[in-house]
Scaffold this active site. Sequence first.
Site, PDB file in Angstrom:
ATOM      1  N   LYS A 158       0.590  -1.705  -0.253  1.00 34.51           N
ATOM      2  CA  LYS A 158       0.189   0.126   0.200  1.00 34.51           C
ATOM      3  C   LYS A 158       1.283   1.109  -0.106  1.00 34.51           C
ATOM      4  O   LYS A 158       1.803   1.282   0.475  1.00 34.51           O
ATOM      5  CB  LYS A 158      -1.126  -0.128   1.225  1.00 34.51           C
ATOM      6  CG  LYS A 158      -1.741   0.667   1.015  1.00 34.51           C
ATOM      7  CD  LYS A 158      -2.822   0.805   2.750  1.00 34.51           C
ATOM      8  CE  LYS A 158      -4.171   1.949   2.799  1.00 34.51           C
ATOM      9  NZ  LYS A 158      -4.429   1.810   4.036  1.00 34.51           N
ATOM     10  N   SER A 179      -9.597   1.490   3.127  1.00 35.14           N
ATOM     11  CA  SER A 179      -8.776   2.719   2.418  1.00 35.14           C
ATOM     12  C   SER A 179      -7.667   1.367   0.888  1.00 35.14           C
ATOM     13  O   SER A 179      -7.298   1.936  -0.009  1.00 35.14           O
ATOM     14  CB  SER A 179      -7.651   3.048   2.867  1.00 35.14           C
ATOM     15  OG  SER A 179      -6.860   2.887   4.337  1.00 35.14           O
ATOM     16  N   SER A 222      -9.323  -1.269   7.448  1.00 34.48           N
ATOM     17  CA  SER A 222      -9.537  -0.882   5.782  1.00 34.48           C
ATOM     18  C   SER A 222      -8.284  -2.133   5.850  1.00 34.48           C
ATOM     19  O   SER A 222      -7.926  -2.250   4.094  1.00 34.48           O
ATOM     20  CB  SER A 222      -8.393   0.822   5.706  1.00 34.48           C
ATOM     21  OG  SER A 222      -9.040   1.688   5.481  1.00 34.48           O
TER      22      SER A 222
HETATM   23  N1  GLN Z   1     -13.069   4.242   6.881  1.00 32.37           N
HETATM   24  C1  GLN Z   1     -12.339   3.936   8.054  1.00 32.37           C
HETATM   25  C2  GLN Z   1     -12.148   5.287   8.141  1.00 32.37           C
HETATM   26  O1  GLN Z   1     -12.035   6.342   7.253  1.00 32.37           O
HETATM   27  C3  GLN Z   1     -11.587   3.654   8.326  1.00 32.37           C
HETATM   28  C4  GLN Z   1     -10.119   3.591   7.472  1.00 32.37           C
HETATM   29  C5  GLN Z   1      -8.534   3.325   7.702  1.00 32.37           C
HETATM   30  O2  GLN Z   1      -8.948   1.940   8.396  1.00 32.37           O
HETATM   31  N2  GLN Z   1      -7.768   3.001   6.814  1.00 32.37           N
HETATM   32  O3  GLN Z   1     -11.234   6.249   9.030  1.00 32.37           O
END
Ligand code: GLN
Length: 480
Positions: free
Chosen positions: A69, A144, A168
């Site tokens: 990532k 994400s 994510s």
């Molecule tokens: N959807 C959650 C957020 O936007 C989790 C994102 C993540 O785990 N990085 O914070």
Amino acid sequence: MELYELNLYEVIEGLQNKKFSAQELFNSCKNRINLLEKNINAFITRTDENLNYKNDSDGILKGVPTVLKDNLCTQGIKTTAASKILGEWKPPYSATVWNLLKDSGAILMGKTNMDEFAMGNTCGNSAYGPTKNPNDITRVPGGSSGGSAAAVSAGYVPFGLGSDTGGSIRQPASYCGVYGLKPTYGMVSRYGLISYGSSLDQIGPFARTVRDLQIIMSVIAQHDPKDSGSFRNFTPNFTHDPDANLKGKKIALVKEFQNFTLDEPILNAMQNVKKILESEGAEIIEVSLPVISRYAVACYYALAMSEAHTNLERYDGVRYGYTVQDATSLKEMFERVRSYGFGSEVKSRIIAGTCLTEPSRCDEYYVAATKVRTLIAQEFAQAFKQTDFILQPVTPSLPPKIGELDEDEMKGYETDLYTLPVNLAGLPGLSFFTGYENKNNLPVGLQLIGSRWSDSELLNAGVAIERHTGSPKIANGGVK
Ligand code: GLN
């Protein structure tokens, strides 16, 4: 069968027994990427132009292609966190996880797309355009870490890494039909991970089998003095138990969640997996998580935004990436850099985080949220006195169409209800594949949660489930 279709443990076995060479495997993965990438857009940066560096390691991953990532720092290789603000930034050092993978012989195929600074759950909040779900390219891959999940699902690579602050890894794993582990907080070093919510962030793997996750965890779960949260005083053991079963184990459903609406295929998967667990010897019980079911979403977003606003202060145009040369004052420079460099979701979270921690409101919001977080951790700890694992959905619905959630930000936040409590309590969560639904042939995932440091037992529980559900197929990415 093409080499790109092999699971990680098969790749390792094939390379070790010289059934094929690292170059042949590399070519197969690269051709797969060339065929599908214009449909999927999983990468921000490709590094697969050739077997791009000499890797003398004789480690277990020797010659195995992988992806990271793009919030994981790679020395000398562009790292953007999907933001314009980092521009062409090339980190002067690598994340510990990448050093560990590289020292074990892994080959980097590229840096994958994500929601900017890991804020989002569609992979649509990226300065580099959205990633598409390889199972249906009109749908989101989740986020994400959507790029890494899509890359593993489409057969670009047998495994990849992502990060999970509130879901994510687990949510894109489930949307793309692969396995994903969010390890216990502290199990994997965060050194070199671009911070979002530091008390919640954790790095973890994606792969197409549980056994593959176990192999990767045995490489990346190492104590690291560079991460103050890193575990100490024990040696994790990620040995794969092919005969794992659940005899004598208790697995709980959450009482309060049973009143919440779930899409039919997810409800069906819950029923099927319950039967599988029973057939493996587990007893299904119920636990009650009233605070979590009611307050976790608000608590998480208050904390995540507060931490994000502090963590993102450093992007000021002086130290990293994008800058302007012709500003007449420092204030003008900060304003111009941050207005242009950050996308709208990131900006709104920075502003919210600033408000939540502002001295006159801090007690009412930020401090209150830290107290609720303690209650949440205690509620889980209580539950794990009664049960070994908790079974629950990853998301209430299947992957939406691209753009479908854009209008309704709050709805997007609420879909994280099943994933983010795990981060608030620092627990491990496994997102596992259960099969494909009938209507659109989309993959359906569920989640098994364990107590702190039970990652190894959690994965072997996954082995017992996988025996019944089987592994996912490689997704075709819109190419028949
Ligand atoms: N959807 C959650 C957020 O936007 C989790 C994102 C993540 O785990 N990085 O914070």
